[in-house]
Write a protein that holds these residues in place. Structure first.
Motif, PDB file in Angstrom:
ATOM      1  N   SER A  70      68.941  29.261   8.633  1.00  0.00           N
ATOM      2  CA  SER A  70      68.256  27.983   8.785  1.00  0.00           C
ATOM      3  C   SER A  70      69.212  26.870   8.385  1.00  0.00           C
ATOM      4  O   SER A  70      69.969  27.012   7.420  1.00  0.00           O
ATOM      5  CB  SER A  70      67.014  27.972   7.873  1.00  0.00           C
ATOM      6  OG  SER A  70      66.408  26.706   7.875  1.00  0.00           O
TER       7      SER A  70
ATOM      8  N   GLY B 284      64.678  26.904  -0.558  1.00  0.00           N
ATOM      9  CA  GLY B 284      63.592  25.985  -0.193  1.00  0.00           C
ATOM     10  C   GLY B 284      62.447  26.634   0.557  1.00  0.00           C
ATOM     11  O   GLY B 284      61.482  25.958   0.893  1.00  0.00           O
TER      12      GLY B 284
ATOM     13  N   THR C 110      72.164  28.078   5.700  1.00  0.00           N
ATOM     14  CA  THR C 110      73.549  27.615   5.887  1.00  0.00           C
ATOM     15  C   THR C 110      73.981  26.783   4.690  1.00  0.00           C
ATOM     16  O   THR C 110      73.248  25.907   4.230  1.00  0.00           O
ATOM     17  CB  THR C 110      73.647  26.771   7.171  1.00  0.00           C
ATOM     18  OG1 THR C 110      73.507  27.636   8.287  1.00  0.00           O
ATOM     19  CG2 THR C 110      74.983  26.055   7.273  1.00  0.00           C
TER      20      THR C 110
ATOM     21  N   VAL D 217      64.100  30.177   4.929  1.00  0.00           N
ATOM     22  CA  VAL D 217      64.623  31.502   5.288  1.00  0.00           C
ATOM     23  C   VAL D 217      63.633  32.587   4.846  1.00  0.00           C
ATOM     24  O   VAL D 217      63.477  33.607   5.515  1.00  0.00           O
ATOM     25  CB  VAL D 217      66.042  31.717   4.700  1.00  0.00           C
ATOM     26  CG1 VAL D 217      66.529  33.129   4.937  1.00  0.00           C
ATOM     27  CG2 VAL D 217      67.012  30.713   5.322  1.00  0.00           C
TER      28      VAL D 217
ATOM     29  N   SER E  16      66.766  32.500  -0.166  1.00  0.00           N
ATOM     30  CA  SER E  16      66.138  31.249   0.249  1.00  0.00           C
ATOM     31  C   SER E  16      65.870  30.414  -0.980  1.00  0.00           C
ATOM     32  O   SER E  16      65.313  30.914  -1.958  1.00  0.00           O
ATOM     33  CB  SER E  16      64.818  31.549   0.974  1.00  0.00           C
ATOM     34  OG  SER E  16      64.179  30.343   1.348  1.00  0.00           O
TER      35      SER E  16
ATOM     36  N   ASN F 231      64.088  19.396   5.026  1.00  0.00           N
ATOM     37  CA  ASN F 231      63.762  20.836   5.051  1.00  0.00           C
ATOM     38  C   ASN F 231      62.255  21.059   5.252  1.00  0.00           C
ATOM     39  O   ASN F 231      61.681  22.009   4.710  1.00  0.00           O
ATOM     40  CB  ASN F 231      64.226  21.516   3.744  1.00  0.00           C
ATOM     41  CG  ASN F 231      64.471  23.023   3.918  1.00  0.00           C
ATOM     42  OD1 ASN F 231      64.906  23.476   4.978  1.00  0.00           O
ATOM     43  ND2 ASN F 231      64.168  23.802   2.885  1.00  0.00           N
TER      44      ASN F 231
ATOM     45  N   GLY G 251      74.488  21.768  12.583  1.00  0.00           N
ATOM     46  CA  GLY G 251      75.090  21.880  11.262  1.00  0.00           C
ATOM     47  C   GLY G 251      75.641  23.246  10.920  1.00  0.00           C
ATOM     48  O   GLY G 251      75.921  23.509   9.749  1.00  0.00           O
TER      49      GLY G 251
ATOM     50  N   THR H  37      70.330  20.388   9.814  1.00  0.00           N
ATOM     51  CA  THR H  37      70.722  19.576  10.961  1.00  0.00           C
ATOM     52  C   THR H  37      70.919  20.480  12.169  1.00  0.00           C
ATOM     53  O   THR H  37      71.257  21.660  12.024  1.00  0.00           O
ATOM     54  CB  THR H  37      72.013  18.775  10.680  1.00  0.00           C
ATOM     55  OG1 THR H  37      73.052  19.695  10.317  1.00  0.00           O
ATOM     56  CG2 THR H  37      71.807  17.783   9.543  1.00  0.00           C
TER      57      THR H  37
HETATM   58  C1  LIG Z   1      74.936  22.978  -0.795  1.00  0.00           C
HETATM   59  C2  LIG Z   1      74.219  22.921   0.522  1.00  0.00           C
HETATM   60  C3  LIG Z   1      74.943  22.994   1.693  1.00  0.00           C
HETATM   61  C4  LIG Z   1      74.305  22.894   2.936  1.00  0.00           C
HETATM   62  N1  LIG Z   1      75.046  22.955   4.067  1.00  0.00           N
HETATM   63  C5  LIG Z   1      74.453  22.732   5.258  1.00  0.00           C
HETATM   64  C6  LIG Z   1      75.224  22.709   6.462  1.00  0.00           C
HETATM   65  O1  LIG Z   1      76.429  22.949   6.478  1.00  0.00           O
HETATM   66  N2  LIG Z   1      74.580  22.410   7.615  1.00  0.00           N
HETATM   67  C7  LIG Z   1      73.238  22.138   7.656  1.00  0.00           C
HETATM   68  O2  LIG Z   1      72.720  21.801   8.713  1.00  0.00           O
HETATM   69  N3  LIG Z   1      72.460  22.247   6.532  1.00  0.00           N
HETATM   70  C8  LIG Z   1      73.043  22.544   5.356  1.00  0.00           C
HETATM   71  N4  LIG Z   1      72.278  22.631   4.215  1.00  0.00           N
HETATM   72  C9  LIG Z   1      70.820  22.601   4.341  1.00  0.00           C
HETATM   73  C10 LIG Z   1      70.160  24.003   4.321  1.00  0.00           C
HETATM   74  O3  LIG Z   1      70.900  24.944   5.061  1.00  0.00           O
HETATM   75  C11 LIG Z   1      68.746  23.907   4.913  1.00  0.00           C
HETATM   76  O4  LIG Z   1      67.980  22.964   4.194  1.00  0.00           O
HETATM   77  C12 LIG Z   1      68.029  25.253   4.962  1.00  0.00           C
HETATM   78  O5  LIG Z   1      66.899  25.120   5.812  1.00  0.00           O
HETATM   79  C13 LIG Z   1      67.538  25.703   3.577  1.00  0.00           C
HETATM   80  O6  LIG Z   1      66.943  26.971   3.679  1.00  0.00           O
HETATM   81  P1  LIG Z   1      65.905  27.473   2.578  1.00  0.00           P
HETATM   82  O7  LIG Z   1      64.680  26.578   2.693  1.00  0.00           O
HETATM   83  O8  LIG Z   1      65.573  28.882   2.946  1.00  0.00           O
HETATM   84  O9  LIG Z   1      66.576  27.401   1.266  1.00  0.00           O
HETATM   85  C14 LIG Z   1      72.898  22.754   2.993  1.00  0.00           C
HETATM   86  C15 LIG Z   1      72.160  22.720   1.790  1.00  0.00           C
HETATM   87  C16 LIG Z   1      72.813  22.801   0.574  1.00  0.00           C
HETATM   88  C17 LIG Z   1      72.004  22.749  -0.709  1.00  0.00           C
END
Ligand SMILES: Cc1cc2nc3c(=O)[nH]c(=O)nc-3n(C[C@H](O)[C@H](O)[C@H](O)COP(=O)(O)O)c2cc1C
Length: 197
Positions: A113, A12, A78, A15, A10, A169, A119, A116
């Motif tokens: 997570s 942010g 994701t 997750v 994770s 996020n 997404g 979108t």
């Molecule tokens: C390089 C990158 C690619 C991502 N790809 C997607 C995606 O394909 N679809 C989506 O909805 N969010 C995408 N995101 C957003 C993250 O999946 C989302 O903010 C997630 O909640 C982050 O989880 P975390 O807070 O545990 O890190 C992407 C973020 C990054 C930095």
């Protein structure tokens, strides 16, 4: 005592929050303990190696964690519809376990997570299953007998638990998403305990 590994990446924090909910669900089952572990970030620029112990949060996973635990909950944000590179990097180092069949027959479950709503929650969960199937693990989903799977207006899929975190996020994990994280943990714990016997 049956140990179940909750292994997540994770950046942010979303997750990570889900990992603690899944762990809470695991520990709702008598005699089952959740072992929470994370994986280090990876970078295209390797100026120095990560310290052996992270400055905060869950310890980094070792291959022995996978081997010792009776089940696995695997979580990743994701990234372009797939798991994040640090988790893939960790899994790519499990060849020695694969060659011994060390994880064959153990149950596993997934969570993710996305920022979108459409997404890539399902594509991430489904593609995270593939290395686990190569390991011979028994992949569990979430059954529609759980009411939240039908009432959710954000995350939650039959392929595993999920959260819709919003473009910044910053959306809270909804009640249905929470219920499904807990249910996934409980289901994994119950199956892990049964199979361990
Ligand atoms: C390089 C990158 C690619 C991502 N790809 C997607 C995606 O394909 N679809 C989506 O909805 N969010 C995408 N995101 C957003 C993250 O999946 C989302 O903010 C997630 O909640 C982050 O989880 P975390 O807070 O545990 O890190 C992407 C973020 C990054 C930095």
């Amino acid at each position: 005592m049956t140990d179940v590994l909750v292994l997540y990446y994770s950046r942010g924090g979303k997750v990570a929050q889900m990992a603690h909910l899944v762990a809470h669900g695991i520990e709702q089952v008598a005699g089952v303990h959740a072992r929470i572990r994370t994986v280090p970030a990876v970078s295209t620029v390797c100026e120095q190696t990560e310290p052996a112990v992270p400055p905060a949060g869950a310890p980094y996973a070792q291959l022995s964690d996978l081997e010792e635990c009776a089940g696995l909950a695997l979580g990743s944000p994701t990234r372009f519809g797939n798991m994040a590179a640090p988790m893939k990097y960790f899994l790519d180092a499990t060849g020695i376990l694969w060659s011994r069949g060390a994880l064959a027959g153990k149950p596993a479950a997934l969570f993710t997570s996305t920022s979108t709503l459409h997404g890539g929650q399902e594509s991430t969960l489904l593609t995270m299953m593939i290395p686990l199937l190569h390991h011979g693990m028994l992949v569990l989903g979430l059954p529609y007998t759980h009411p939240s799977l039908s009432t959710t207006t954000s995350g939650g899929t039959p392929y595993g638990a999920s959260h819709f975190s919003g473009p910044q996020n910053d959306r809270s994990i909804s009640e249905d998403e929470k219920a499904l994280c807990l249910a996934l943990g409980r289901r994994l714990a119950e199956v892990s305990r049964k199979l361990q016997r």
